[in-house]
Design a protein around this motif. Structure first.
Motif, PDB file in Angstrom:
ATOM      1  N   SER A 127       2.268  -1.306  -1.232  1.00 55.11           N
ATOM      2  CA  SER A 127       2.467  -2.556  -0.496  1.00 55.11           C
ATOM      3  C   SER A 127       3.918  -2.816  -0.123  1.00 55.11           C
ATOM      4  N   SER A 128       4.867  -2.168  -0.796  1.00 57.46           N
ATOM      5  CA  SER A 128       6.266  -2.370  -0.423  1.00 57.46           C
ATOM      6  C   SER A 128       6.556  -1.848   0.972  1.00 57.46           C
ATOM      7  N   ASN A 129       5.623  -1.018   1.503  1.00 54.69           N
ATOM      8  CA  ASN A 129       5.803  -0.475   2.856  1.00 54.69           C
ATOM      9  C   ASN A 129       5.366  -1.435   3.958  1.00 54.69           C
ATOM     10  N   ILE A 130       4.742  -2.547   3.580  1.00 47.16           N
ATOM     11  CA  ILE A 130       4.199  -3.427   4.606  1.00 47.16           C
ATOM     12  C   ILE A 130       5.298  -4.021   5.475  1.00 47.16           C
ATOM     13  N   ASP A 131       6.482  -4.238   4.913  1.00 45.13           N
ATOM     14  CA  ASP A 131       7.574  -4.836   5.671  1.00 45.13           C
ATOM     15  C   ASP A 131       8.022  -3.947   6.819  1.00 45.13           C
ATOM     16  N   VAL A 132       7.743  -2.646   6.725  1.00 43.37           N
ATOM     17  CA  VAL A 132       8.175  -1.715   7.773  1.00 43.37           C
ATOM     18  C   VAL A 132       6.979  -1.095   8.490  1.00 43.37           C
ATOM     19  N   ASN A 133       5.800  -1.746   8.347  1.00 43.05           N
ATOM     20  CA  ASN A 133       4.615  -1.378   9.120  1.00 43.05           C
ATOM     21  C   ASN A 133       4.140   0.047   8.839  1.00 43.05           C
ATOM     22  N   VAL A 134       4.166   0.433   7.564  1.00 43.27           N
ATOM     23  CA  VAL A 134       3.708   1.757   7.149  1.00 43.27           C
ATOM     24  C   VAL A 134       2.364   1.617   6.442  1.00 43.27           C
ATOM     25  N   SER A 135       1.520   2.630   6.555  1.00 45.59           N
ATOM     26  CA  SER A 135       0.160   2.588   6.005  1.00 45.59           C
ATOM     27  C   SER A 135       0.151   2.273   4.508  1.00 45.59           C
ATOM     28  N   ILE A 136      -0.823   1.477   4.106  1.00 40.04           N
ATOM     29  CA  ILE A 136      -1.044   1.122   2.708  1.00 40.04           C
ATOM     30  C   ILE A 136      -2.529   1.241   2.422  1.00 40.04           C
ATOM     31  N   GLY A 137      -2.950   0.974   1.185  1.00 38.37           N
ATOM     32  CA  GLY A 137      -4.368   1.176   0.904  1.00 38.37           C
ATOM     33  C   GLY A 137      -4.851   0.482  -0.352  1.00 38.37           C
ATOM     34  N   THR A 138      -6.155   0.507  -0.549  1.00 37.79           N
ATOM     35  CA  THR A 138      -6.833   0.009  -1.745  1.00 37.79           C
ATOM     36  C   THR A 138      -7.561   1.189  -2.389  1.00 37.79           C
TER      37      THR A 138
END
Length: 332
Positions: A127-138
């Motif tokens: 989730s730390s990647n969300i600020d730079v619009n990078v893929s995340i997941g569950t």
């Protein structure tokens, strides 16, 4: 040229997740409907997180939350949002009696002791990647409880081991949102169609290439890795392999499963037991790997054969194309 009819212009919708589950229910380990409903509940939560992720740049849901989780990691605002959304969906669904989450120290009880399943999850990996619009997941793992229905769940329900999973999977929030899961009968992927509000079967019977030319590892820790891992990385460079590391476990795993590659998170001097969590990161992805023809190892044996001892247990993790995993484990 003749005019096309309305029927000709209509595009095929494909097989929805609900329809796929209904058709496949007889192949599930427990074909009584509860597992089918549980998968629908997870899919619903995934749709909600998809919405939150896609509006992240418009509302105040990016950045640090200001607190730490049980792992000692700084929680992101979306970590907290995702955790709440998934817990709420699983409670409302009625099939789950207890949950463990990366974000919580202890077992979470849904208030429904009649539920036949327990779920282990990482609600928002990377989730730390969300600020730079990078893929995340569950990432999620499902077990059929071993304690009597009607009584509170206990640690034993979660300590069954990777081979006892009745379902596992992940949701990738990227250029498209995909739900990939297995109930022990192969791996299938569903892409979320926003116009329909449905997950549509897009990748049937996914198979990971037996070999590949991609390796995914945090190279910044090179000097902290054991000599066998350093040797493997040097050989990979000499072979002309491509280094691809996103920093989101789900995204790295997903790419390598389709293209052929290996993801490595070895022990380091700071984390001698590894960093990734066994129950809700490594077990579920190991099941997906095995069902797709790939392999997952802790360096000494199959991840699915590791005996669990704690809710937030950590382990080294090597997962991906079978020949590449065999190559690294033979050196350790």
């Amino acid at each position: 040229m003749t005019a096309k009819t309305e029927h000709d212009l209509a595009l095929p919708v494909g097989v929805t997740l609900d329809r796929f589950i209904m058709r496949s229910q007889s192949a599930f380990p427990y074909a009584t409907g509860e597992l089918s409903q549980l998968l629908r509940d997870i899919a619903l939560a995934g749709k909600i997180i998809d919405r939150e992720v896609n509006k992240a740049g418009l509302v105040d849901v990016t950045g640090a939350h200001g607190t730490s989780n049980i792992q000692g990691e700084n929680q992101q605002k979306l970590d907290v949002v995702a955790n709440i959304r998934f817990i709420r969906a699983l409670k409302n669904g009625g099939e789950v009696c207890a949950i463990i989450s990366e974000e919580d120290e202890d077992i979470l009880y849904t208030g429904n002791d009649k539920g036949k399943y327990v779920v282990a999850m990482d609600p928002l990996d990377g989730s730390s990647n969300i600020d730079v619009n990078v893929s995340i997941g569950t990432i999620f793992s499902i077990y059929r409880r071993v304690t009597p229905v009607g009584t509170p769940a206990t640690l034993a329900d979660f300590m069954q081991g990777g081979r006892k999973q009745v379902g596992a999977g992940y949701i990738l929030y990227g250029s498209s949102t995909m739900l990939v899961f297995s109930t022990g009968c192969g791996v299938n992927g569903f892409t979320y169609d926003h116009s329909l509000g449905e997950f549509i079967l897009s990748h049937k019977n996914i198979r990971c290439p037996q070999d590949g030319s991609i390796y995914s590892i945090n190279d910044g820790y090179y000097n902290s890795y054991q000599p066998a891992v350093q040797e493997y990385l040097l050989d990979s460079r000499q072979r002309g392999y491509s280094a691809r590391y996103i920093g989101s476990l789900v995204a790295d795993f997903h790419r390598n499963m389709f293209k052929g590659g290996i993801y490595l998170y070895p022990p380091t001097q700071a984390e001698p037991k590894g960093k990734l969590r066994l129950l809700y990161e490594c077990y579920p992805l190991a099941l997906i790997a095995e069902q797709s023809g790939a392999k997952a190892s802790d360096g000494y044996g199959d991840v699915l054969d590791i005996e669990p001892s704690a809710l937030h247990q950590r382990t080294p993790f090597y997962v991906g194309s079978a020949r590449m995993v065999d190559d690294i484990t033979a050196r350790l």
